[in-house]
Scaffold this active site. Structure first.
Site, PDB file in Angstrom:
ATOM      1  N   GLY A  75       0.993  -1.323  -0.016  1.00 51.08           N
ATOM      2  CA  GLY A  75      -0.018   0.047   0.066  1.00 51.08           C
ATOM      3  C   GLY A  75       0.723   1.204  -0.053  1.00 51.08           C
ATOM      4  O   GLY A  75       2.177   1.090   0.192  1.00 51.08           O
TER       5      GLY A  75
ATOM      6  N   HIS B 164      -9.681  13.458   3.567  1.00 53.60           N
ATOM      7  CA  HIS B 164      -8.693  12.357   2.934  1.00 53.60           C
ATOM      8  C   HIS B 164      -9.063  12.033   1.582  1.00 53.60           C
ATOM      9  O   HIS B 164     -10.140  12.384   1.049  1.00 53.60           O
ATOM     10  CB  HIS B 164      -8.716  11.292   3.997  1.00 53.60           C
ATOM     11  CG  HIS B 164      -8.347  11.411   5.404  1.00 53.60           C
ATOM     12  ND1 HIS B 164      -8.659  12.138   6.340  1.00 53.60           N
ATOM     13  CD2 HIS B 164      -7.128  10.831   5.703  1.00 53.60           C
ATOM     14  CE1 HIS B 164      -7.963  11.974   7.364  1.00 53.60           C
ATOM     15  NE2 HIS B 164      -6.978  11.282   7.006  1.00 53.60           N
TER      16      HIS B 164
ATOM     17  N   LYS C 273      -9.690   6.002   1.157  1.00 52.09           N
ATOM     18  CA  LYS C 273      -9.834   6.022   2.564  1.00 52.09           C
ATOM     19  C   LYS C 273     -11.162   5.148   3.143  1.00 52.09           C
ATOM     20  O   LYS C 273     -12.077   5.710   2.737  1.00 52.09           O
ATOM     21  CB  LYS C 273      -9.428   7.136   3.620  1.00 52.09           C
ATOM     22  CG  LYS C 273      -9.457   6.882   5.028  1.00 52.09           C
ATOM     23  CD  LYS C 273      -9.197   7.954   5.639  1.00 52.09           C
ATOM     24  CE  LYS C 273      -9.242   7.788   7.262  1.00 52.09           C
ATOM     25  NZ  LYS C 273      -8.437   6.876   7.696  1.00 52.09           N
TER      26      LYS C 273
ATOM     27  N   GLY D  56      -9.373   8.367  12.155  1.00 48.44           N
ATOM     28  CA  GLY D  56      -8.980   8.061  13.414  1.00 48.44           C
ATOM     29  C   GLY D  56      -8.497   9.082  14.375  1.00 48.44           C
ATOM     30  O   GLY D  56      -8.545   9.501  15.269  1.00 48.44           O
TER      31      GLY D  56
ATOM     32  N   THR E 136      -3.404   1.683  11.144  1.00 48.42           N
ATOM     33  CA  THR E 136      -4.549   1.497  10.343  1.00 48.42           C
ATOM     34  C   THR E 136      -5.342   1.766  11.325  1.00 48.42           C
ATOM     35  O   THR E 136      -5.522   1.556  12.645  1.00 48.42           O
ATOM     36  CB  THR E 136      -4.915  -0.195  10.063  1.00 48.42           C
ATOM     37  OG1 THR E 136      -3.834  -0.563   9.382  1.00 48.42           O
ATOM     38  CG2 THR E 136      -6.104  -0.500   9.362  1.00 48.42           C
TER      39      THR E 136
END
Length: 274
Positions: free
Chosen positions: A16, A163, A167, A173, A108
């Site tokens: 990623g 974002h 996402k 978070g 994550t």
């Protein structure tokens, strides 16, 4: 017994965007050694992760077998798993790492409070350090600290997080953690001035238990951005953090890898280890 010379690290989600940055950052350090690269994408299995990440061959093939990589990492000494995967899989990955004695550093987001509580209890029982970091940017920590100070003087505040559109979770978070940091006992924010009506559901974002509104934006071209906006009669106080390159997170990731080593329990937030 002699101290181990380097920290063995497995990167879960190695292919990623964040995973590849972690691979490059580890390749440039002397005290951290990459020993495993995990990714579920069948198209990349067996490839050298260094070549895919753009830092040259590192002789670590990409594999989808997390448990085998954890066993191998643990055999190298006190090891760490860096996780940048997906909200649907991160809980099981972190539990597996703790079970094998490998210390998780988790970037994550999307873990529920109940999952974090369960992982904390599991880490305590195993006496294994675990770091869950919603955001590895030093700038975000400074923003959150400034917001905490401002929250003592303002009753009205809203959070906007922006974002990229890949996402998977919303709110971020980081936004959730920021709202939690603003909370104070017996205080609520945004006292009602009128009886609001949403003509379209969600127009006012989501609202925390103490009244903080959080709004999520998802667009191509963005990376990670957050605004905390305070309002009072005659004034607006805005705090904003913008990410232009994922490399900005790497000092925090490397710091977390080093700081998780002596820990015996779960810690949430980069601010706790600075």
């Amino acid at each position: 017994m002699a101290a181990q010379s380097t920290i063995p690290v497995v990167v879960n989600g190695a292919c990623g965007k964040m995973g590849r940055e972690v691979i490059k950052a580890i390749a440039a350090t002397e005290d951290i050694t990459l020993v495993g690269a995990i990714d579920k994408n069948p198209a990349v299995q067996g490839q050298d992760i260094g070549e895919l990440a753009g830092c040259g061959p590192v002789e670590i093939p990409i594999t989808s077998d997390l448990e085998a990589a954890l066993v191998m990492a643990q055999s190298e000494g006190t090891a760490v798993m860096v996780d940048f995967t997906h909200p649907d899989t991160v809980y099981n990955s972190v539990r597996a790492a703790i079970a094998y004695g490998v210390r998780p550093v988790v970037g994550t987001t999307g873990l529920s409070p109940e999952q974090i509580k369960d992982l904390a209890e599991f880490a305590d029982k195993a006496s294994i350090g675990c770091l869950i970091i919603p955001n590895f940017s030093i700038g975000i920590v400074l923003m959150q600290q400034a917001a905490q100070q401002a929250a003592q003087y303002f009753e009205h505040v809203e959070i906007i997080e922006l974002h990229h559109n890949q996402k998977a979770d919303a709110p971020s978070g980081t936004a959730i953690q920021t709202a939690q940091m603003l909370s104070e006992p017996n205080k609520s924010f945004n006292p009602a001035q009128v009886e609001e009506t949403e003509k379209m559901a969600g127009a006012r974002g989501t609202t925390t238990a103490d009244g903080i509104h959080i709004h999520s934006v998802r667009l191509p071209g963005l990376i990670a951005h957050q605004e905390v906006i305070f309002g009072a009669s005659g004034q607006i106080y805005t705090l904003r953090h913008d990410t232009s390159d994922r490399a900005c997170y790497m000092p925090g990731v490397l710091l977390a890898i080093r700081r998780v080593m002596p820990l015996k329990s779960l810690i949430y937030g980069l601010d706790k280890i600075l």
